[in-house]
Design an enzyme around this catalytic site. Structure first.
Site, short mmCIF file in Angstrom:
data_model
loop_
_atom_site.label_atom_id
_atom_site.label_comp_id
_atom_site.label_asym_id
_atom_site.label_seq_id
_atom_site.Cartn_x
_atom_site.Cartn_y
_atom_site.Cartn_z
CB SER A 146 -27.82 -45.49 -22.14
OG SER A 146 -27.00 -44.42 -22.28
CE1 TYR A 159 -25.29 -47.06 -17.73
CE2 TYR A 159 -24.80 -46.00 -19.78
CZ TYR A 159 -25.88 -46.14 -18.73
OH TYR A 159 -26.89 -45.46 -18.94
#
Length: 266
Positions: A146, A159
């Site tokens: 990501s 995350y």
């Protein structure tokens, strides 16, 4: 519609296959001839994906995998070994996105994020690579990351940290597996609202879309197309690379220009 069968009879393992990107990836490769092993935590969700895509039960493998359990992951590897001997492609797609303040986050939540987002790709890449090496397959591994790997987001620190780590881990695997002809690359998909696991409210979604330079959310062929390229012979000289497929969202802060006011009549 007829699709080029560039992955005819290639065997492919996808984790998180019942999620948005996992399902899109399964659909993309199924249309192009790949034999799929779909992994997710819920068998009923996998069965729905297989039914929706009209996958052939005779050539499709389904495995309910708990990615924080070594026994469950090794059972997935053993299924692939028994049925295919080795996969041609592994896509470590499964991931957990949490929104917790670090001060409020439970240790168990931290451990689960890193278990699914980092430890599981390590275990599965290691074990699937061993199968590839034993069969002399010059396989391909894609780890899904990501833009958060390079940009810290408040209340999503675990995350972001796990995605930074998976990119470093991928480059390490790329280096160590290169002499076996196994390539390891990273795809950073764009923003795609609609996850049942990580629901997002409408205001958040609209704010995110305004910040994407190319002006839209990720579509069903965007990330899978990038995965397909990196797994293809056209990318035979690419390993350890990061490919962002996010409409420019990870470039930096962006503010969409306001529409120009209509010119007043003379």
């Amino acid at each position: 519609m007829r699709y080029p069968m560039e992955f005819q009879d290639k065997t492919m393992v996808i984790t998180g296959a019942a999620g948005i990107f996992g399902g899109w990836t399964a659909a993309y490769f199924a249309k192009r001839g790949a034999k799929l092993c779909l992994s997710d935590i819920r068998m009923d969700a996998l069965e729905k994906v297989a039914a929706d895509l009209n996958l052939d039960p005779a050539t499709t493998l389904l495995h309910a995998t708990e990615l924080t359990s070594d026994a469950s992951m090794l059972d997935l590897v053993d299924l692939v070994r028994r049925e295919w001997k080795a996969p041609d492609i592994l896509v470590n797609n499964a991931g957990i996105y949490t929104r917790f303040s670090l001060l409020d986050m439970e240790l168990a939540d931290w451990d689960r994020v890193f278990g699914v987002n980092l430890r599981a790709p390590f275990v599965l890449t290691r074990e699937m690579a061993k199968l590839m090496i034993a069969e002399g397959k010059k396989g391909s591994v894609i780890n899904i990351s990501s833009g958060a790997a390079r940009k810290m987001n408040q209340n999503s620190v675990p995350y972001c940290t796990s995605k930074t780590a998976i990119e470093r881990l991928s480059k390490g695997f790329a280096m160590e597996l290169a002499h076996h002809g196994i390539r390891v690359n990273i795809v950073e998909p764009g923003f795609a609202p609609g996850s049942e696991v990580s629901a997002l409210d409408d205001a958040y979604v609209q704010n995110m879309l305004k910040n994407i330079p190319l002006g839209r959310a990720s579509g069903p062929d965007d990330a899978p197309g990038a995965i397909a390229y990196l797994c293809s012979d056209q990318a035979a000289f690419i390993t350890g690379a990061v490919l962002s497929v996010d409409g420019g969202n990870s470039i930096g802060n962006y503010k969409r220009p306001e529409p120009a006011a209509p010119a007043s009549a003379g």
